[in-house]
Design an enzyme around this catalytic site. Structure first.
Site, mmCIF file in Angstrom:
data_model
loop_
_atom_site.group_PDB
_atom_site.id
_atom_site.type_symbol
_atom_site.label_atom_id
_atom_site.label_comp_id
_atom_site.label_asym_id
_atom_site.label_seq_id
_atom_site.Cartn_x
_atom_site.Cartn_y
_atom_site.Cartn_z
ATOM 1 N N GLU A 157 0.869 -1.172 0.000
ATOM 2 C CA GLU A 157 0.000 0.000 0.000
ATOM 3 C C GLU A 157 0.910 1.226 0.000
ATOM 4 O O GLU A 157 1.692 1.432 0.934
ATOM 5 C CB GLU A 157 -0.900 -0.006 1.236
ATOM 6 C CG GLU A 157 -1.744 -1.258 1.406
ATOM 7 C CD GLU A 157 -3.004 -1.241 0.556
ATOM 8 O OE1 GLU A 157 -3.350 -0.156 0.030
ATOM 9 O OE2 GLU A 157 -3.651 -2.307 0.423
ATOM 10 N N HIS A 195 -18.204 -56.795 -18.001
ATOM 11 C CA HIS A 195 -19.302 -57.702 -18.327
ATOM 12 C C HIS A 195 -19.554 -57.716 -19.825
ATOM 13 O O HIS A 195 -18.822 -57.110 -20.608
ATOM 14 C CB HIS A 195 -20.574 -57.267 -17.587
ATOM 15 C CG HIS A 195 -20.594 -57.645 -16.142
ATOM 16 N ND1 HIS A 195 -21.469 -58.547 -15.599
ATOM 17 C CD2 HIS A 195 -19.808 -57.238 -15.110
ATOM 18 C CE1 HIS A 195 -21.251 -58.684 -14.309
ATOM 19 N NE2 HIS A 195 -20.245 -57.884 -13.979
ATOM 20 N N GLU A 203 -20.069 -52.846 -19.714
ATOM 21 C CA GLU A 203 -20.597 -53.845 -20.655
ATOM 22 C C GLU A 203 -19.861 -53.649 -21.973
ATOM 23 O O GLU A 203 -19.934 -52.588 -22.581
ATOM 24 C CB GLU A 203 -22.101 -53.658 -20.833
ATOM 25 C CG GLU A 203 -22.907 -53.708 -19.538
ATOM 26 C CD GLU A 203 -23.160 -55.134 -19.063
ATOM 27 O OE1 GLU A 203 -22.942 -56.073 -19.850
ATOM 28 O OE2 GLU A 203 -23.585 -55.297 -17.902
ATOM 29 N N HIS A 206 -19.575 -63.140 -14.666
ATOM 30 C CA HIS A 206 -20.525 -64.080 -15.241
ATOM 31 C C HIS A 206 -19.744 -64.953 -16.218
ATOM 32 O O HIS A 206 -19.127 -64.442 -17.159
ATOM 33 C CB HIS A 206 -21.661 -63.343 -15.951
ATOM 34 C CG HIS A 206 -22.577 -62.626 -15.004
ATOM 35 N ND1 HIS A 206 -23.181 -61.422 -15.303
ATOM 36 C CD2 HIS A 206 -22.986 -62.946 -13.750
ATOM 37 C CE1 HIS A 206 -23.929 -61.039 -14.278
ATOM 38 N NE2 HIS A 206 -23.818 -61.941 -13.321
#
Length: 1321
Positions: A314, A633, A724, A526
């Site tokens: 300042e 999957h 998937e 699976h």
């Protein structure tokens, strides 16, 4: 005169030529610093100091100066204001149109607030002064030659145009930009998540992009006279008076003082501004937040998000003074401006390069020990780290390189210290016995690798379907061929006994590296969905063959621990058929259960028995701190993310707390798949199906209760999605290359997502050791994660601003604000302060007195009489049993909690009731005791006794002081019926065997072997999990058909190391039983002829020897002694006998609650009070227990003198004697030394584990020579001590400098003044 002048001329001519040559050499030697003549235009633009420059005047002035001094000045714009004005920056340095390494970048920014105008003019004057005096003044010439200076006179030219000369308080509308936004409140803030739309602050956006690679900066303002330094705000946002300290607080104070002390007014600390006449600043400087809180300030942003240290100056009380004051303002600030600029040349500077190729390394972290603020190297590998004079340990850290530390770096006042780093690539480091003389720790490469100029990754050449045998050979082949980066292991076996293989690929594959995230892919869940299985085998080959040659693969393998499970369902795969597009054959495991419906679910009760494949995966995830995962999957083409179901069971969007993160990582995969991202997966099969961006919320697609991805997220730190991969589940082998081509980029891109969000370490403030299992929470996201064993963590987040809190048991929580970007993880480290508890308080003394009183027969008898309750005994069927236990939790919620351990074969619940004063909060210092019954369904007496025991405890809590104290200081687990199916079938006959076994005809007390011994019964699994998941001190099992107490083992064991203690525990029960104590245990009604048994106890194998008992499992795997109480000769006596049986056993059951508080207990901690986790405690070299997460241990022993051996990884073992009469309590304090050979322990251990550290001969000689004989003897004794325990104890010899301080403990034997407390060991 002619004769005289001629020889003089001949003499002077060569001298003049020599002098001219000398000047030419000097000039050429100075290279780019040659000074051309000043341009005539310079004098024509001389400064008058009597007017302000508006935007047009400023532009013309700067352009004129740049044209006059083209060799050292270059004018450019970093952006435009709201109203289209250029944000001019004058660059001043030699060759200003080039980027030259070796010069630190400095900047001044003025006029950020449009009505604070002094800075704008002063910076123009500074530009002219530097240009005009270059080559004239040595100081200025040196500064310009060695510094890359950037000066922006006005960051807010629009505001300036609205400001009014003479307005000292500023003009309304001129302070902010043209959108009326305060530019110094608009930067991202560490303590405030609020943001300003970018179109509102183009000036801030431009500056944020510009702030790169600067070292030091000043932001010039007006309104008072002071130098302000970071931080400008705090988390508390206290309006004023709060000192918000940065990591470089001392350095910032020094820099602020440099400016202030060279300013005649500022240094007084008394600005005497008309509007604040009494305001003062010590030495003319102030901490920003202490002055007043500024959120979104530029100086903090520079420090936190760049390499730049910035303070705010300042310059004047009047914001826009009359132009006549400008020359005086220049005079006041000139020396300060120059002196501050010169401080860019302090501290340490240098270059970081690749030790093999010599290439510059950018973005390398420069870490100064003890200062929690790092900076990074610039594009030329150069760095500049401002530091105060002193001695420092400095480390260069870069991904893919061995860190390099230089200790004892001396920083002096006046000039910077040069420190260069040459980092070794990790994959080229080889073990070597050679050493070289240096204080730098590095390893040498064996050779320089050759990379083809147009490198392309090596793709798999052979594509085929792999059956189990083929897959096993494939995995073994790659594990052998690439052993340095692979590790093949199995997490368990399938129903048909096939291994569930996992291949780890990483530069240190066998262990978790601190700071390195764990990632996993799981395929073939699976069995008939086979594309994932083959892609993962392809991926293993791809990663292995491209490591060290392909940059992306190399980076992933070096910085990630990648786990790949090609097949979770190998049994199903073996019966699946090639060419099956949508069928079900082979989908389930060989028990015909869908594994992706078999995990515990947060919304639905899964009644199917947990399958061995499921259990193996659950245990795997609990043991490894996974961060991100994908489950591959087939049957569609989409990335599916949690949640997969919800409490309503309906198909609609089920949002997780981290929905945004899941969508981000899902898109990362789908966008790299050329078909998936289009959203139309299987037009022929499902023509109406569409997934926007190729992703979908699981439950919105269809509900899947019991799915694996939700279990990952809810129960571990791991974020998992389901991918998937194609519409055909089992495509023909010829189609496999197509799948690889479509997915290999996506597989890599998804792995990169593990390196997003935040990461860091939670450590103890005093010793800097990591805190395991600390909780990391994010404000606004209802999902926490926990730290790994060494305190490291990873938390996936989308870009944004967050408040992150770390908390741990026994520590004060800490919150840090972090800004997350998409490019790399933000490092957020926490240091927590420990809350020290006094364990020797009145509560412990009261407990000791109570245990002492109840250990006497009279005291225990009084307790039995004082806890009488009204009861009506009857046999409860399993359904009624559940209702009774739930009734206890409803009536006594403050001290009870009901745990569902599992289900029986016929899906009846196996429940455990926990009784404690705070059952929902872990209390590691409290001993745990387990009461179990009903392992044989035809002996239900134990079930009814435990139900009455539970009711007695609950009813008397708060009424009977002894019961209240015991419950407050103990964690009691009661499992009334392990075999509810058998109990439901049992006949009310003394000697009937009906119902003894479970509904599969299995004697459960012969099934505690584990999965490797065939199909495990669900009841057995439930109990095995309970036994292994809690640190029990004692277990009491109730059975029937005899009148005796047995102690381990049931299996025929010739010797039992701690038999005296086991027999003692059995005798405690028997002596408090009126019929057992005499020892006449003959049972004529069932043909048992044990005859007289001394003290009513016997070794279990003598009663009925058999394998696989719960008692033996508890001993061997739960490290918990278990006794079996046979409550009576009749297996199933009439109900009217239950009251008598309760009266006979009540005192003995209560005696177990007392006994669990005896023995030897203690706490292992270091000198700072931090617990030492995982220490091994040996009593008499045989009885072994481990310290819990809070450093506590408790072991039950019979009265006598014991030798205690304390072994902890990284600590020197010690042996101590302790005598146990009633209760021996010990505190074990370990010395803590965080350094080895003067280096950080973590650094040395990590380097040693990678076999990459080449220790220099000089260091080895020096350290060894400094070792005392005592230390050498300590190491020798430690090696001898380890040999005593063979492979049972693992010690890290690198850490054996830690020593265990021990003073001998001895109870005051057999006196009335026995004390609970011991001397500290």
């Amino acid at each position: 005169m002619e004769p005289i002048c001629e020889p003089l001329s001949k003499t002077l001519k060569p001298l003049l030529l020599l002098f001219a040559s000398f000047l030419l050499v000097v000039s050429l030697g100075d290279g780019n610093k040659q000074l051309p003549p000043r341009s005539p235009g310079a004098s024509e633009t001389a400064e008058t100091y009597d007017k302000y420059y508006n935007y047009v005047n400023l532009t013309n002035r700067l352009r004129a100066l740049a044209q006059s001094y083209p060799h050292i000045a270059n004018l450019s714009s970093v952006g435009r204001s709201v109203e289209g004005r250029e944000l001019w920056v004058m660059r001043i340095t030699v060759e200003p149109d080039k980027d030259t390494p070796g010069k630190p970048k400095f900047k001044y920014v003025g006029n950020m607030h449009g009505d604070e105008t002094v800075s704008r003019q002063v910076l123009v004057y500074l530009v002219e002064y530097l240009l005009a005096n270059y080559g004239e003044e040595e100081r200025i010439t040196e500064l310009v030659n060695t510094t890359d200076i950037y000066i922006m006179p006005s960051m807010n030219p629009d505001g300036f145009e609205r400001s009014e000369e003479g307005k000292c308080e500023g003009k309304s509308g001129a302070r902010n930009n043209a959108k009326n936004v305060d530019l110094n409140r608009s930067f991202p803030d560490q303590f405030d998540a609020k943001t300003v739309p970018p179109d509102q602050i183009p000036e801030v956006v431009a500056v944020m992009k510009w702030i790169k690679e600067f070292v030091l900066s000043g932001n010039l303002h007006g309104g008072t006279v002071v130098a302000s330094y970071p931080y400008d705000d705090s988390a508390a946002h206290k309006e004023e008076g709060y000192y918000s300290q940065s990591a470089d607080d001392g350095l910032f104070r020094y820099l602020a003082l440099v400016y202030a002390q060279n300013h005649p007014v500022m240094k007084t600390g008394r600005p005497n501004c008309p509007d604040t006449p009494s305001e003062t600043f010590d030495d003319g400087i102030t901490n920003g937040a202490r002055w007043y809180d500024v959120t979104g300030g530029m100086q903090d942003y520079n420090y936190l998000h760049g390499n730049c240290l910035e303070i705010t100056m300042e310059l004047s009380c009047c914001k826009h003074p009359r132009a006549s004051e400008l020359q005086n303002e220049w005079r006041l600030n000139k020396e300060s401006l120059l002196a501050y600029m010169e401080k860019v040349h302090m501290g340490v500077h240098g270059f970081v390069k690749d030790a093999v190729s010599g290439a510059a390394l950018s973005d390398v972290s420069i870490v100064v020990s003890g200062i929690r603020h790092n900076l990074t190297t610039a594009k030329f590998g150069d760095y500049y780290r401002l530091l105060l004079p002193g001695t420092y340990n400095i480390t260069a850290v870069a991904p893919g390189y061995l860190p390099m530390t230089v200790n004892g770096v001396q920083v002096i006042d006046g000039k910077p210290t040069e420190l260069n780093f040459n980092l070794q690539p990790l994959h080229l480091i080889i073990p070597t016995t050679e050493a070289y003389n240096s204080t730098q720790t590095q390893a040498a490469p064996s050779s320089t690798p050759f990379l083809p100029p147009d490198h392309k990754p090596i793709h798999p050449k052979e594509f085929r379907h792999h059956n189990y045998a083929d897959m096993e050979l494939f995995l073994r082949k790659y594990a052998s061929e690439f052993s340095s980066i692979t590790h093949l292991y199995s997490i368990g076996r399938s129903v048909q006994d096939r291994e569930l293989y996992v291949m780890v690929i990483s530069d240190n594959p066998k262990v978790h590296d601190h700071g390195e995230p764990e990632f996993k892919y799981v395929g073939n869940m699976h069995g008939n969905e086979v594309v994932g299985r083959e892609l993962l085998l392809n991926l293993i080959e791809f990663l292995c063959r491209n490591y060290g040659t392909d940059p992306e693969v190399t980076q992933l393998v070096k910085n990630t621990r990648i786990h790949i499970m090609p097949s979770m369902n190998p049994d199903g795969y073996e019966i699946a058929e090639e060419g099956d597009a949508t069928g079900e054959k082979g989908r389930n495991n060989s028990n015909n259960y869908d594994l992706n419906r078999n995990f515990p679910d947060q919304f639905v009760s899964i009644t199917e028995p947990r399958q061995p494949e499921t259990i193996a995966v659950m245990n795997w995830l609990k043991s490894t701190p996974f961060v991100l995962s994908a489950n591959l999957h087939g049957g569609s083409l989409v990335v599916n993310y949690p949640f997969d179901d919800d409490k309503d069971g309906r198909s609609h969007y089920s949002r997780s707390p981290d929905d945004a993160v899941f969508k981000q990582v899902a898109k990362a995969y789908s966008q790299e798949n050329p078909l998936m991202h289009k959203g139309h997966p299987c037009a022929d099969l499902y023509p109406k199906e569409y997934f926007a961006d190729g992703i979908v919320n699981g439950a919105q697609w269809y509900t899947v209760p019991g799915g694996m991805q939700d279990w990952n997220y809810v129960n571990t730190n791991c974020f998992e999605v389901t991918i998937e991969l194609g519409c055909v589940k089992y495509p023909m082998a010829k189609e496999l290359p197509k799948y690889w081509e479509q997915n290999w980029r996506a597989l890599l891109q998804f792995m990169h997502q593990v390196h997003t969000g935040i990461k860091g370490t939670v450590s103890d403030q005093r010793d800097r050791m990591g805190i395991p299992n600390a909780t990391i929470s994010v404000e606004g996201i209802d999902h926490n994660i926990t730290t790994a064993h060494r305190g490291d963590y990873w938390r996936l987040l989308v870009p944004g601003n967050y408040a992150i809190t770390a908390s741990a048991d026994g520590y004060t929580p800490v919150t840090i604000y972090a800004t997350v970007t998409k490019d790399h993880p933000e490092v957020v480290d926490f240091r927590l302060t420990r809350l020290y508890a006094n364990n020797n308080g009145p509560s412990d003394r009261e407990l000791y007195s109570l245990i002492k009183e109840l250990s006497q027969d009279q005291g225990l008898e009084q307790l039995v009489r004082s806890t009488a309750t009204d009861n009506s005994f009857r046999y409860r069927r399993p359904k009624d049993l559940d209702a009774f236990l739930r009734g206890l939790t409803l009536n006594f919620p403050q001290i009870t909690s009901l745990h569902r351990l599992g289900q029986s074969v016929e899906f009846r619940n196996i429940l455990a009731l926990e009784i404690s004063n705070n059952p929902t909060k872990p209390e590691p210092s409290e001993p745990k005791i387990r009461f179990v019954a009903g392992i044989h369904g035809n002996a239900p007496v134990g079930t009814e006794l435990l139900l009455e025991f539970a009711a007695c405890l609950c009813i008397n809590y708060g009424k009977n002081p002894a019961i209240t104290k015991l419950i407050n200081e103990t964690r009691i687990f009661i499992v009334p019926s392990i075999n509810p199916d058998g109990q439901a079938q049992a006949d009310e006959k003394c000697a009937s065997s009906r119902g003894m076994n479970n509904s599969r005809g299995k004697d459960l007390d012969k099934t505690f072997f584990g999965q490797s011994f065939g199909r495990v019964q669900p009841e057995t699994i439930a109990m095995m999990n309970l036994i292994q998941s809690n640190d029990f001190s004692l277990s009491v099992a109730l059975d029937g058909g005899a009148l005796v107490v047995t102690y381990p083992y049931d299996k025929p064991v010739h010797t039992v190391n701690n038999e005296a203690t086991l027999k003692y525990l059995a005798k405690v029960y028997a002596k408090n039983h009126p019929k057992m104590r005499p020892g006449d245990t003959a049972c004529s009604n069932n043909g048992q002829s044990t005859g007289n048994v001394p003290d009513g106890v016997m070794k279990a194998a003598q009663l009925q020897s058999h394998m696989g008992s719960m008692k033996d499992f508890s001993m061997d795997f739960g490290h918990c002694p278990e006794i079996t109480v046979y409550t009576g000769c009749c297996l199933f006596p009439a109900a009217d006998q239950l009251a008598t049986l309760w009266a006979e056993n009540k005192k003995a059951l209560l005696s177990m609650l007392v006994e669990v508080h005896r023995g030897v207990r203690g706490e292992v901690k270091d000198r700072s009070g931090k617990p030492v986790v995982g220490a091994t405690i040996f009593l008499n070299s045989t009885l072994k227990v481990f310290t819990s997460e809070a450093g506590y241990f408790h072991v039950l022993v019979h009265p006598g003198t014991y030798t205690i051996d304390v072994i902890a990884e990284g600590y020197e073992g010690q042996r101590k004697e302790v005598r146990r009469v009633l209760l021996a309590a010990v505190t074990l304090e370990l010395d803590l030394d965080n350094s080895i050979f003067g280096l950080q322990r973590e650094f040395v251990v990590a380097s040693a584990s990678m076999t990459a550290l080449v220790l220099t001969a000089c260091i080895i000689w020096c350290v060894c020579s400094l070792k005392s004989d005592r230390q050498k003897d300590g190491f020798h004794r430690l090696r001898q001590h380890r040999e005593e325990y063979d492979d049972e104890i693992h010690l890290n010899s690198m850490g054996s400098k830690k020593s265990l301080l021990a003073n001998e403990f001895q109870d005051e034997s057999e006196s009335d003044e026995e004390t609970l407390y011991a001397n500290k060991i």
